[in-house]
Design a protein around this motif. Sequence first.
Motif, PDB file in Angstrom:
ATOM      1  N   LEU A  86     -80.159 -36.858  82.441  1.00 18.27           N
ATOM      2  CA  LEU A  86     -80.739 -38.106  81.955  1.00 18.27           C
ATOM      3  C   LEU A  86     -79.755 -39.261  82.111  1.00 18.27           C
ATOM      4  O   LEU A  86     -80.154 -40.386  82.433  1.00 18.27           O
ATOM      5  CB  LEU A  86     -81.159 -37.959  80.492  1.00 18.27           C
ATOM      6  N   ALA A  87     -78.474 -39.000  81.907  1.00 20.23           N
ATOM      7  CA  ALA A  87     -77.466 -40.051  82.090  1.00 20.23           C
ATOM      8  C   ALA A  87     -77.422 -40.509  83.540  1.00 20.23           C
ATOM      9  O   ALA A  87     -77.299 -41.708  83.829  1.00 20.23           O
ATOM     10  CB  ALA A  87     -76.097 -39.546  81.646  1.00 20.23           C
ATOM     11  N   MET A  88     -77.538 -39.558  84.475  1.00 12.72           N
ATOM     12  CA  MET A  88     -77.550 -39.899  85.894  1.00 12.72           C
ATOM     13  C   MET A  88     -78.767 -40.757  86.225  1.00 12.72           C
ATOM     14  O   MET A  88     -78.675 -41.758  86.947  1.00 12.72           O
ATOM     15  CB  MET A  88     -77.573 -38.610  86.725  1.00 12.72           C
ATOM     16  N   LYS A  89     -79.909 -40.382  85.685  1.00 11.50           N
ATOM     17  CA  LYS A  89     -81.129 -41.152  85.938  1.00 11.50           C
ATOM     18  C   LYS A  89     -81.003 -42.555  85.360  1.00 11.50           C
ATOM     19  O   LYS A  89     -81.459 -43.535  85.971  1.00 11.50           O
ATOM     20  CB  LYS A  89     -82.322 -40.430  85.332  1.00 11.50           C
ATOM     21  N   THR A  90     -80.376 -42.664  84.188  1.00 12.96           N
ATOM     22  CA  THR A  90     -80.169 -43.974  83.577  1.00 12.96           C
ATOM     23  C   THR A  90     -79.277 -44.840  84.444  1.00 12.96           C
ATOM     24  O   THR A  90     -79.546 -46.035  84.648  1.00 12.96           O
ATOM     25  CB  THR A  90     -79.531 -43.825  82.181  1.00 12.96           C
ATOM     26  N   ALA A  91     -78.207 -44.254  84.959  1.00 12.56           N
ATOM     27  CA  ALA A  91     -77.288 -44.992  85.827  1.00 12.56           C
ATOM     28  C   ALA A  91     -77.998 -45.507  87.069  1.00 12.56           C
ATOM     29  O   ALA A  91     -77.842 -46.675  87.459  1.00 12.56           O
ATOM     30  CB  ALA A  91     -76.111 -44.092  86.216  1.00 12.56           C
ATOM     31  N   GLN A  99     -78.737 -53.990  87.038  1.00 13.26           N
ATOM     32  CA  GLN A  99     -77.912 -54.028  85.838  1.00 13.26           C
ATOM     33  C   GLN A  99     -76.613 -53.270  86.089  1.00 13.26           C
ATOM     34  O   GLN A  99     -76.394 -52.175  85.570  1.00 13.26           O
ATOM     35  CB  GLN A  99     -78.680 -53.407  84.663  1.00 13.26           C
ATOM     36  N   ASP A 100     -75.739 -53.849  86.877  1.00 21.25           N
ATOM     37  CA  ASP A 100     -74.543 -53.140  87.330  1.00 21.25           C
ATOM     38  C   ASP A 100     -73.608 -52.706  86.199  1.00 21.25           C
ATOM     39  O   ASP A 100     -73.096 -51.575  86.230  1.00 21.25           O
ATOM     40  CB  ASP A 100     -73.780 -53.988  88.356  1.00 21.25           C
ATOM     41  N   PRO A 101     -73.323 -53.556  85.181  1.00 15.13           N
ATOM     42  CA  PRO A 101     -72.444 -53.078  84.097  1.00 15.13           C
ATOM     43  C   PRO A 101     -73.022 -51.862  83.369  1.00 15.13           C
ATOM     44  O   PRO A 101     -72.294 -50.919  83.042  1.00 15.13           O
ATOM     45  CB  PRO A 101     -72.334 -54.291  83.169  1.00 15.13           C
ATOM     46  N   LEU A 102     -74.334 -51.880  83.115  1.00 11.40           N
ATOM     47  CA  LEU A 102     -74.967 -50.734  82.460  1.00 11.40           C
ATOM     48  C   LEU A 102     -74.908 -49.507  83.366  1.00 11.40           C
ATOM     49  O   LEU A 102     -74.661 -48.385  82.897  1.00 11.40           O
ATOM     50  CB  LEU A 102     -76.421 -51.055  82.111  1.00 11.40           C
ATOM     51  N   ALA A 103     -75.117 -49.710  84.645  1.00 14.81           N
ATOM     52  CA  ALA A 103     -75.042 -48.588  85.594  1.00 14.81           C
ATOM     53  C   ALA A 103     -73.656 -47.971  85.572  1.00 14.81           C
ATOM     54  O   ALA A 103     -73.516 -46.740  85.545  1.00 14.81           O
ATOM     55  CB  ALA A 103     -75.380 -49.068  87.007  1.00 14.81           C
ATOM     56  N   ARG A 142     -71.345 -35.136  89.130  1.00 16.12           N
ATOM     57  CA  ARG A 142     -70.002 -35.640  88.865  1.00 16.12           C
ATOM     58  C   ARG A 142     -69.390 -36.270  90.113  1.00 16.12           C
ATOM     59  O   ARG A 142     -68.805 -37.351  90.055  1.00 16.12           O
ATOM     60  CB  ARG A 142     -69.089 -34.512  88.355  1.00 16.12           C
ATOM     61  N   VAL A 143     -69.520 -35.597  91.247  1.00 11.05           N
ATOM     62  CA  VAL A 143     -68.986 -36.146  92.495  1.00 11.05           C
ATOM     63  C   VAL A 143     -69.599 -37.514  92.770  1.00 11.05           C
ATOM     64  O   VAL A 143     -68.892 -38.487  93.078  1.00 11.05           O
ATOM     65  CB  VAL A 143     -69.267 -35.186  93.667  1.00 11.05           C
ATOM     66  N   TYR A 144     -70.910 -37.582  92.681  1.00  8.18           N
ATOM     67  CA  TYR A 144     -71.598 -38.841  92.987  1.00  8.18           C
ATOM     68  C   TYR A 144     -71.138 -39.952  92.041  1.00  8.18           C
ATOM     69  O   TYR A 144     -70.848 -41.079  92.482  1.00  8.18           O
ATOM     70  CB  TYR A 144     -73.108 -38.645  92.866  1.00  8.18           C
ATOM     71  N   SER A 145     -71.048 -39.636  90.768  1.00  9.42           N
ATOM     72  CA  SER A 145     -70.643 -40.645  89.789  1.00  9.42           C
ATOM     73  C   SER A 145     -69.220 -41.121  90.024  1.00  9.42           C
ATOM     74  O   SER A 145     -68.934 -42.322  89.921  1.00  9.42           O
ATOM     75  CB  SER A 145     -70.787 -40.081  88.366  1.00  9.42           C
ATOM     76  N   LEU A 146     -68.328 -40.208  90.339  1.00  8.30           N
ATOM     77  CA  LEU A 146     -66.940 -40.591  90.607  1.00  8.30           C
ATOM     78  C   LEU A 146     -66.842 -41.497  91.838  1.00  8.30           C
ATOM     79  O   LEU A 146     -66.078 -42.466  91.846  1.00  8.30           O
ATOM     80  CB  LEU A 146     -66.072 -39.339  90.795  1.00  8.30           C
ATOM     81  N   ILE A 147     -67.613 -41.178  92.861  1.00  6.15           N
ATOM     82  CA  ILE A 147     -67.625 -42.033  94.050  1.00  6.15           C
ATOM     83  C   ILE A 147     -68.141 -43.424  93.687  1.00  6.15           C
ATOM     84  O   ILE A 147     -67.580 -44.443  94.092  1.00  6.15           O
ATOM     85  CB  ILE A 147     -68.484 -41.399  95.162  1.00  6.15           C
TER      86      ILE A 147
END
Length: 260
Positions: A86-91, A99-103, A142-147
């Motif tokens: 759900l956090a990934m979907k929210t981002a 909404q870049d800061p929220l992302a 995790r990989v995607y978010s870190l990138i």
Amino acid sequence: MTSLEKSIQVQKQYLADMTEPGRPDTPMRTAGLVECWFSLGLYHHWQGEDEVARTEWAQAASLAQGYIERDLPALTSKRAPNYARLAMKTALAAALSGQDPLARTFFSYTERFSTGLVTGHEERPADPGAVLDSMALLPLYRVYSLIRLGRLSGFHGLIFPKANSEEAVWVETDIHGLLETAEHCLAIGRREGLKSFASETRLIPLLRALVAVLEGRGAAEAARKALVTYERSIRDMAGFYYIYRVTLDLKAAFPTVFTV
């Protein structure tokens, strides 16, 4: 009626049903509404209705943000992986709605939750087995978010030290170690007879090609070709849902890489 039109019709009916007066406000209802608004955003964007899509993604992000941030104070390391999806979907919804800061905030949450951490200051995940699933969903989140956060090294992670390792270890690693771990998880899944999907298997070479560009080792053309290959992997509505959102986000987040 096309598959896309049918999907839009189903989602709109679900939305009407879930927002009827007197409908109990439960976590399952919230998750369903987030899924609905997010899906409608993808469908309308595909049809060229960009402003409608942005509004729907913003609605999805707002609902999911409220849900996660309400639970965050009581969240434990053991339960954190359950919130990663759900956090990934929210981002992604926040990013796609501008909404870049929220992302960025929710990519940070996804990065932590997907490795079993709440604050990021814990010594290690409370339940390592819960964050290395055999479909590689959590490792790839995790990989995607870190990138997306621009962090390619300088962190700890659960990795398999050797190709034939059965037990992961918590060590300092980098984005390459995490990508290898994702591949290892998929290999375990195949040995267990689980089906693999293009949304994961073809995402890995795409992310490798992108990382190579970001590290100054690879050509943008190779990353663009990998993105085209990934996008052409869409074969059904499920593939559309998981692959199209990634291609949209990457094109917007890395225009100098993915714009000819």
